[in-house]
Design an enzyme around this catalytic site. Sequence first.
Site, PDB file in Angstrom:
ATOM      1  CG  LEU A  58      -4.322  -5.672  -5.304  1.00 52.57           C
ATOM      2  CD1 LEU A  58      -2.911  -5.548  -5.882  1.00 52.57           C
ATOM      3  CD2 LEU A  58      -4.450  -4.809  -4.077  1.00 52.57           C
TER       4      LEU A  58
ATOM      5  CE  LYS B 286      -1.559  -3.169  -1.095  1.00 57.59           C
ATOM      6  NZ  LYS B 286      -2.844  -2.556  -1.397  1.00 57.59           N
TER       7      LYS B 286
ATOM      8  NE  ARG C  83      -1.427  -7.695  -2.001  1.00 56.96           N
ATOM      9  CZ  ARG C  83      -2.552  -7.221  -1.495  1.00 56.96           C
ATOM     10  NH1 ARG C  83      -3.692  -7.461  -2.106  1.00 56.96           N
ATOM     11  NH2 ARG C  83      -2.561  -6.500  -0.396  1.00 56.96           N
TER      12      ARG C  83
ATOM     13  CE1 TYR D 194      -0.100   0.258  -3.050  1.00 58.78           C
ATOM     14  CE2 TYR D 194      -0.876   0.199  -0.786  1.00 58.78           C
ATOM     15  CZ  TYR D 194      -1.128   0.296  -2.141  1.00 58.78           C
ATOM     16  OH  TYR D 194      -2.424   0.418  -2.573  1.00 58.78           O
TER      17      TYR D 194
ATOM     18  CG  HIS E 249      12.650   7.143 -17.741  1.00 59.02           C
ATOM     19  ND1 HIS E 249      13.254   8.369 -17.897  1.00 59.02           N
ATOM     20  CD2 HIS E 249      11.333   7.390 -17.595  1.00 59.02           C
ATOM     21  CE1 HIS E 249      12.340   9.313 -17.861  1.00 59.02           C
ATOM     22  NE2 HIS E 249      11.153   8.756 -17.679  1.00 59.02           N
TER      23      HIS E 249
ATOM     24  NE  ARG F 130      12.960  12.077 -13.307  1.00 57.60           N
ATOM     25  CZ  ARG F 130      12.610  12.013 -14.592  1.00 57.60           C
ATOM     26  NH1 ARG F 130      13.509  12.222 -15.524  1.00 57.60           N
ATOM     27  NH2 ARG F 130      11.361  11.742 -14.935  1.00 57.60           N
TER      28      ARG F 130
ATOM     29  CD  GLU G  68      -8.888  -3.418  -8.172  1.00 57.27           C
ATOM     30  OE1 GLU G  68      -8.727  -4.001  -7.084  1.00 57.27           O
ATOM     31  OE2 GLU G  68      -8.000  -3.273  -9.021  1.00 57.27           O
TER      32      GLU G  68
HETATM   33  C1  LIG Z   1      -7.017  -1.245  -5.769  1.00 54.36           C
HETATM   34  C2  LIG Z   1      -7.202  -2.135  -4.591  1.00 54.36           C
HETATM   35  N1  LIG Z   1      -7.995  -3.200  -4.707  1.00 54.36           N
HETATM   36  C3  LIG Z   1      -8.218  -4.039  -3.673  1.00 54.36           C
HETATM   37  C4  LIG Z   1      -7.637  -3.805  -2.435  1.00 54.36           C
HETATM   38  C5  LIG Z   1      -7.900  -4.758  -1.311  1.00 54.36           C
HETATM   39  O1  LIG Z   1      -6.772  -5.554  -1.085  1.00 54.36           O
HETATM   40  P1  LIG Z   1      -6.493  -6.232   0.320  1.00 54.36           P
HETATM   41  O2  LIG Z   1      -7.717  -7.000   0.676  1.00 54.36           O
HETATM   42  O3  LIG Z   1      -5.337  -7.124   0.063  1.00 54.36           O
HETATM   43  O4  LIG Z   1      -6.190  -5.136   1.285  1.00 54.36           O
HETATM   44  C6  LIG Z   1      -6.791  -2.708  -2.266  1.00 54.36           C
HETATM   45  C7  LIG Z   1      -6.158  -2.458  -0.968  1.00 54.36           C
HETATM   46  O5  LIG Z   1      -5.411  -1.521  -0.787  1.00 54.36           O
HETATM   47  C8  LIG Z   1      -6.550  -1.856  -3.365  1.00 54.36           C
HETATM   48  O6  LIG Z   1      -5.762  -0.788  -3.261  1.00 54.36           O
END
Ligand SMILES: Cc1ncc(COP(=O)(O)O)c(C=O)c1O
Length: 297
Positions: A207, A149, A52, A33, A102, A100, A182
């Site tokens: 991320l 992501k 990204r 996403y 895997h 379904r 994070e």
């Molecule tokens: C786990 C995680 N870290 C960091 C971020 C921040 O990312 P961004 O600045 O690209 O929105 C997000 C945003 O959804 C996230 O889900």
Amino acid sequence: MPRFAYVNGRFVRHADAAVHIEDRGYQFADGIYEVWSVMGGRLGDAPGHFARLERSLGELRIAAPMSLAALKVVLAETVRRNRLREGLIYLQITRGVAPRDHPFPDPPPLPAIVITAKAVDPAVGEARAAAGIAVITVPESRWARCDIKTIALLPNVLAKQAAREAGAAEAWFVDDLGLVTEGGSSNAWIVDSEGKLRTRDIQANILRGVTRATLLALAADCGLAVEERPFSVAEARSAREAFITGAGALVMPVTRIDGHLVGGGVPGAVAQRLRRLYIDQARSSFDEAGSSPAKPR
Ligand SMILES: Cc1ncc(COP(=O)(O)O)c(C=O)c1O
């Protein structure tokens, strides 16, 4: 005003939007996403999110459902149809629908794409930023590819629920060494006791936040000392300031960590300044998306 979602090639009323029960996103979280802030009807900080998105799809070997140019038109149309001025655009792409099993379906199905829009009152974010938010810390419990992501977000869901139950707005994951990785949906930052801005490096399992990357550049431009270096929970508690970044939070001061006041419990000057700079920058770095080139159908 009805809301509209884009689902696999069509705009439909949000309330009627649906996907197939054998969508691999639904069954395996086999998808990715992306989230853009929308500011003044335009996608904020757009290029980093497109880059990204492409990377996430590549890492999971999911084909792009359309060209980047076409996607920008669809995103702009989503903004336009929802008359969105301030808010968020959510885009999800899964490997598609298949019986379904895997392993990847062979031949690959068409990837499935969903785009939704949500209005957010900027005054709410400003009020939160003026007060500062609370965060809690939780043990890191995620897989080793947090750089992608993906829509597989159960640890994040549990961490953010724990935060809510503790009266906090975000949860910071902490690795086995006691270092903050994070947040559940944001990157974590401090202004340490020496006045240096610090956030975790992207070699770590985090991320690569688009907001984070833009802010690193902005901070350097301002002559602030910046280090992509881990910090411990203890360092964060005794930091001069703490804050989080993300497409939703933008730059949001943190004034409490696990119930301990940070920076005397008031938002720090550096975080507040960076928030203003970031918002100005994001508003000016829009892409074609958001400028509504498409005609209504
Ligand atoms: C786990 C995680 N870290 C960091 C971020 C921040 O990312 P961004 O600045 O690209 O929105 C997000 C945003 O959804 C996230 O889900």
